[in-house]
Design a protein around this motif. Sequence first.
Motif, PDB file in Angstrom:
ATOM      1  N   GLN A   9       0.874  -1.178   0.000  1.00  0.00           N
ATOM      2  CA  GLN A   9       0.000   0.000   0.000  1.00  0.00           C
ATOM      3  C   GLN A   9       0.904   1.219   0.000  1.00  0.00           C
ATOM      4  O   GLN A   9       1.814   1.320   0.824  1.00  0.00           O
ATOM      5  CB  GLN A   9      -0.930  -0.001   1.218  1.00  0.00           C
ATOM      6  CG  GLN A   9      -1.943  -1.135   1.207  1.00  0.00           C
ATOM      7  CD  GLN A   9      -2.871  -1.103   2.415  1.00  0.00           C
ATOM      8  OE1 GLN A   9      -2.673  -0.329   3.357  1.00  0.00           O
ATOM      9  NE2 GLN A   9      -3.898  -1.942   2.397  1.00  0.00           N
ATOM     10  N   ALA A  12      -0.399   8.506  -0.657  1.00  0.00           N
ATOM     11  CA  ALA A  12      -1.165   9.209  -1.697  1.00  0.00           C
ATOM     12  C   ALA A  12      -0.249   9.734  -2.803  1.00  0.00           C
ATOM     13  O   ALA A  12       0.753  10.396  -2.520  1.00  0.00           O
ATOM     14  CB  ALA A  12      -1.926  10.370  -1.060  1.00  0.00           C
ATOM     15  N   GLY A  13      -0.556   9.334  -4.061  1.00  0.00           N
ATOM     16  CA  GLY A  13       0.155   9.874  -5.219  1.00  0.00           C
ATOM     17  C   GLY A  13       1.573   9.363  -5.421  1.00  0.00           C
ATOM     18  O   GLY A  13       2.320   9.912  -6.228  1.00  0.00           O
ATOM     19  N   THR A  14       1.958   8.288  -4.736  1.00  0.00           N
ATOM     20  CA  THR A  14       3.370   7.853  -4.822  1.00  0.00           C
ATOM     21  C   THR A  14       3.553   6.538  -5.561  1.00  0.00           C
ATOM     22  O   THR A  14       4.683   6.046  -5.672  1.00  0.00           O
ATOM     23  CB  THR A  14       3.932   7.659  -3.390  1.00  0.00           C
ATOM     24  OG1 THR A  14       3.212   6.573  -2.764  1.00  0.00           O
ATOM     25  CG2 THR A  14       3.785   8.916  -2.541  1.00  0.00           C
ATOM     26  N   ALA A  15       2.483   5.941  -6.050  1.00  0.00           N
ATOM     27  CA  ALA A  15       2.580   4.591  -6.626  1.00  0.00           C
ATOM     28  C   ALA A  15       3.630   4.531  -7.745  1.00  0.00           C
ATOM     29  O   ALA A  15       4.465   3.627  -7.784  1.00  0.00           O
ATOM     30  CB  ALA A  15       1.219   4.139  -7.142  1.00  0.00           C
ATOM     31  N   ARG A  16       3.637   5.532  -8.638  1.00  0.00           N
ATOM     32  CA  ARG A  16       4.583   5.476  -9.781  1.00  0.00           C
ATOM     33  C   ARG A  16       6.028   5.524  -9.304  1.00  0.00           C
ATOM     34  O   ARG A  16       6.875   4.753  -9.749  1.00  0.00           O
ATOM     35  CB  ARG A  16       4.322   6.618 -10.766  1.00  0.00           C
ATOM     36  CG  ARG A  16       3.026   6.462 -11.569  1.00  0.00           C
ATOM     37  CD  ARG A  16       3.025   7.442 -12.727  1.00  0.00           C
ATOM     38  NE  ARG A  16       1.677   7.724 -13.204  1.00  0.00           N
ATOM     39  CZ  ARG A  16       0.929   8.749 -12.782  1.00  0.00           C
ATOM     40  NH1 ARG A  16       1.380   9.583 -11.858  1.00  0.00           N
ATOM     41  NH2 ARG A  16      -0.281   8.953 -13.266  1.00  0.00           N
ATOM     42  N   ALA A  31       7.316  -5.823 -10.915  1.00  0.00           N
ATOM     43  CA  ALA A  31       6.539  -4.971 -10.011  1.00  0.00           C
ATOM     44  C   ALA A  31       5.490  -4.225 -10.831  1.00  0.00           C
ATOM     45  O   ALA A  31       5.821  -3.650 -11.875  1.00  0.00           O
ATOM     46  CB  ALA A  31       7.438  -3.994  -9.272  1.00  0.00           C
ATOM     47  N   SER A  32       4.223  -4.255 -10.380  1.00  0.00           N
ATOM     48  CA  SER A  32       3.137  -3.635 -11.150  1.00  0.00           C
ATOM     49  C   SER A  32       2.233  -2.809 -10.248  1.00  0.00           C
ATOM     50  O   SER A  32       1.940  -3.214  -9.108  1.00  0.00           O
ATOM     51  CB  SER A  32       2.278  -4.725 -11.810  1.00  0.00           C
ATOM     52  OG  SER A  32       3.084  -5.654 -12.517  1.00  0.00           O
ATOM     53  N   ILE A  33       1.766  -1.675 -10.744  1.00  0.00           N
ATOM     54  CA  ILE A  33       0.729  -0.894 -10.068  1.00  0.00           C
ATOM     55  C   ILE A  33      -0.603  -1.555 -10.407  1.00  0.00           C
ATOM     56  O   ILE A  33      -0.853  -1.896 -11.564  1.00  0.00           O
ATOM     57  CB  ILE A  33       0.721   0.564 -10.572  1.00  0.00           C
ATOM     58  CG1 ILE A  33       2.058   1.251 -10.325  1.00  0.00           C
ATOM     59  CG2 ILE A  33      -0.405   1.347  -9.872  1.00  0.00           C
ATOM     60  CD1 ILE A  33       2.161   2.631 -10.969  1.00  0.00           C
ATOM     61  N   VAL A  34      -1.443  -1.779  -9.392  1.00  0.00           N
ATOM     62  CA  VAL A  34      -2.714  -2.463  -9.649  1.00  0.00           C
ATOM     63  C   VAL A  34      -3.890  -1.699  -9.035  1.00  0.00           C
ATOM     64  O   VAL A  34      -3.714  -0.861  -8.154  1.00  0.00           O
ATOM     65  CB  VAL A  34      -2.692  -3.900  -9.064  1.00  0.00           C
ATOM     66  CG1 VAL A  34      -1.642  -4.759  -9.728  1.00  0.00           C
ATOM     67  CG2 VAL A  34      -2.528  -3.869  -7.543  1.00  0.00           C
ATOM     68  N   ALA A  35      -5.076  -2.011  -9.523  1.00  0.00           N
ATOM     69  CA  ALA A  35      -6.315  -1.489  -8.924  1.00  0.00           C
ATOM     70  C   ALA A  35      -6.854  -2.584  -8.016  1.00  0.00           C
ATOM     71  O   ALA A  35      -6.991  -3.726  -8.434  1.00  0.00           O
ATOM     72  CB  ALA A  35      -7.331  -1.185 -10.011  1.00  0.00           C
ATOM     73  N   PHE A  38      -4.745  -3.303  -2.654  1.00  0.00           N
ATOM     74  CA  PHE A  38      -3.406  -2.728  -2.476  1.00  0.00           C
ATOM     75  C   PHE A  38      -3.014  -2.025  -3.771  1.00  0.00           C
ATOM     76  O   PHE A  38      -3.742  -2.108  -4.756  1.00  0.00           O
ATOM     77  CB  PHE A  38      -2.394  -3.815  -2.078  1.00  0.00           C
ATOM     78  CG  PHE A  38      -2.793  -5.200  -2.469  1.00  0.00           C
ATOM     79  CD1 PHE A  38      -3.402  -6.072  -1.565  1.00  0.00           C
ATOM     80  CD2 PHE A  38      -2.622  -5.634  -3.786  1.00  0.00           C
ATOM     81  CE1 PHE A  38      -3.792  -7.349  -1.941  1.00  0.00           C
ATOM     82  CE2 PHE A  38      -3.005  -6.898  -4.187  1.00  0.00           C
ATOM     83  CZ  PHE A  38      -3.590  -7.766  -3.267  1.00  0.00           C
ATOM     84  N   ASP A  39      -1.855  -1.338  -3.725  1.00  0.00           N
ATOM     85  CA  ASP A  39      -1.509  -0.481  -4.862  1.00  0.00           C
ATOM     86  C   ASP A  39      -0.478  -1.105  -5.792  1.00  0.00           C
ATOM     87  O   ASP A  39      -0.412  -0.793  -6.966  1.00  0.00           O
ATOM     88  CB  ASP A  39      -0.974   0.851  -4.313  1.00  0.00           C
ATOM     89  CG  ASP A  39      -2.007   1.531  -3.417  1.00  0.00           C
ATOM     90  OD1 ASP A  39      -3.105   1.834  -3.926  1.00  0.00           O
ATOM     91  OD2 ASP A  39      -1.762   1.669  -2.205  1.00  0.00           O
ATOM     92  N   VAL A  41       1.865  -4.859  -6.658  1.00  0.00           N
ATOM     93  CA  VAL A  41       2.218  -6.260  -6.431  1.00  0.00           C
ATOM     94  C   VAL A  41       3.634  -6.447  -6.956  1.00  0.00           C
ATOM     95  O   VAL A  41       3.932  -6.086  -8.096  1.00  0.00           O
ATOM     96  CB  VAL A  41       1.270  -7.223  -7.179  1.00  0.00           C
ATOM     97  CG1 VAL A  41       1.772  -8.669  -7.032  1.00  0.00           C
ATOM     98  CG2 VAL A  41      -0.154  -7.106  -6.651  1.00  0.00           C
ATOM     99  N   VAL A  66       6.277   3.914   0.634  1.00  0.00           N
ATOM    100  CA  VAL A  66       5.869   2.549   0.957  1.00  0.00           C
ATOM    101  C   VAL A  66       5.193   2.530   2.332  1.00  0.00           C
ATOM    102  O   VAL A  66       5.783   2.952   3.326  1.00  0.00           O
ATOM    103  CB  VAL A  66       7.069   1.568   0.971  1.00  0.00           C
ATOM    104  CG1 VAL A  66       6.659   0.220   1.579  1.00  0.00           C
ATOM    105  CG2 VAL A  66       7.594   1.373  -0.450  1.00  0.00           C
TER     106      VAL A  66
END
Lengths: 76, 76, 76, 76, 76, 76, 76, 76
Positions: A9, A12-16, A31-35, A38-39, A41, A66
């Motif tokens: 998880q 806010a706004g840090t996934a990329r 490593a992938s951003i997912v909907a 969690f944000d 995997v 993180v």
Amino acid sequence: MVEAYVTIQTGAGTARDVVEQLRTLDNVVKASIVAGEFDIVAEVEADSERDLLGLISDDIQQFEGVGRTSTCIVLG
Amino acid sequence: MVEAYVTIQTGAGTARDVVEQLRTLDNVVKASIVAGEFDIVAEVEADSERDLLGLISDDIQQFEGVGRTSTCIVLG
Amino acid sequence: MVEAYVTIQTGAGTARDVVEQLRTLDNVVKASIVAGEFDIVAEVEADSERDLLGLISDDIQQFEGVGRTSTCIVLG
Amino acid sequence: MVEAYVTIQTGAGTARDVVEQLRTLDNVVKASIVAGEFDIVAEVEADSERDLLGLISDDIQQFEGVGRTSTCIVLG
Amino acid sequence: MVEAYVTIQTGAGTARDVVEQLRTLDNVVKASIVAGEFDIVAEVEADSERDLLGLISDDIQQFEGVGRTSTCIVLG
Amino acid sequence: MVEAYVTIQTGAGTARDVVEQLRTLDNVVKASIVAGEFDIVAEVEADSERDLLGLISDDIQQFEGVGRTSTCIVLG
Amino acid sequence: MVEAYVTIQTGAGTARDVVEQLRTLDNVVKASIVAGEFDIVAEVEADSERDLLGLISDDIQQFEGVGRTSTCIVLG
Amino acid sequence: MVEAYVTIQTGAGTARDVVEQLRTLDNVVKASIVAGEFDIVAEVEADSERDLLGLISDDIQQFEGVGRTSTCIVLG
């Protein structure tokens, strides 16, 4: 070799930013951003449980953004 | 067009402010404060998964008071 | 192409059977039994959200032993 | 008028059938199959909490394939 | 009259302070520190959903130490 | 004597420090870093529920790095 | 040696039977009925991840009354 | 005296029957159908943890329609 999926998880706004940093680590296979719940995997591998703990505690969890991480070790 | 429901946990006492800000965004079709596991449910739409990521990461998660978000993409 | 991680809770004692059946599906890139909140993590791909729904509803969820599934679509 | 979002976990392979049945109910404003922790999100309305309980207990939960439901009443 | 159970997660070491403050509110019928997924269970009542939102957002969530809250409205 | 399992979510990179501090407490029978939904599982004992609350609130939750805790009292 | 905590949700009224059966297994170090999100916490050990999977899938999950299980492998 | 809140998930369409049966038990102080993650919240009391286990395992969980239960013992 210990394989695991680590769900992350992010703040806010840090996934990329987080996913880019994860991809710089040798032990991070993918490593992938997912909907979803969690944000991110990440698929990781390490030589032992102790090294896996080090990868999570000393590398992954040190990246800014993180938050909660949950580790699922591959059994088969 | 990608549709999704975004559930949002807000910081203490911020639900009203957050829902007002959400309603200013063109891609937010509807936003409601709710009683339950999360504080706000927003119905959103975007042109692609990548744009959906942008809406969540660069707009919604930038509002003060927005904590955990979880995204459920509409499949049918 | 839509990519997703599908987490699967399996019935008692069925994890091995389910993972073997998953690995027979063309759209399942990888499937692993894990220790954690769920029993199996599968990496899948489909041509569209609608096809992804079909893969989950008509293939994966039809295997005996498959219980709760949760789908996390890759956004980036 | 009481508005609520009802999240629904459906049995294996039943999401499409359930969403079709939901859409036949007058008090169901909108129902969508989603990817995420649950399988369907339905927007419903009722004249009172007691009627909302009836809608959930006597209509929605009577459809074959409906498992866990969780109700989030709209507060504002 | 709207009745509800509000579960509260409190910050480290603050459960006692929070429960004392909760017990000063007229609309809090009962408040207990518990062992389990959350730290405090409070039984509350309000004249309407809108007043319930105010009680949660403007009173309960303003107490120092109050983290996540989840509201379960009594239906019957 | 009241026995309980306390699951602990720790801040980023703090699991080792926290588990070491836990092991200094007389009422902590055993403490382990784990992979899964939480980061540490501690087995604790206390003379009464009130003492258990003190152990959690005044000792365990005071250690730097301790985030969410959840307590499961042993019933039999 | 792999150590793990296994949390178990049991069917209605079966917790006592299940905990007695668990205690007959050599690889179960300790098993307790608890109050909380799950019904039983078992401490187990196995020679490898593969043996751990066998213990869970072929022994523990075969006992009548055992529902959801979640495994947390000890890392340190 | 041990006090506890027991949250109960009920089978489809059974919430009303279950809450009526709960209200017949002497050790159930109060029982309400709620909207949220679970379906019923019951306030119970027992002379000891062992009696609490009996109340849950031998009485509450024996009622038809009772699914997952989670027990939160009052600490203060």
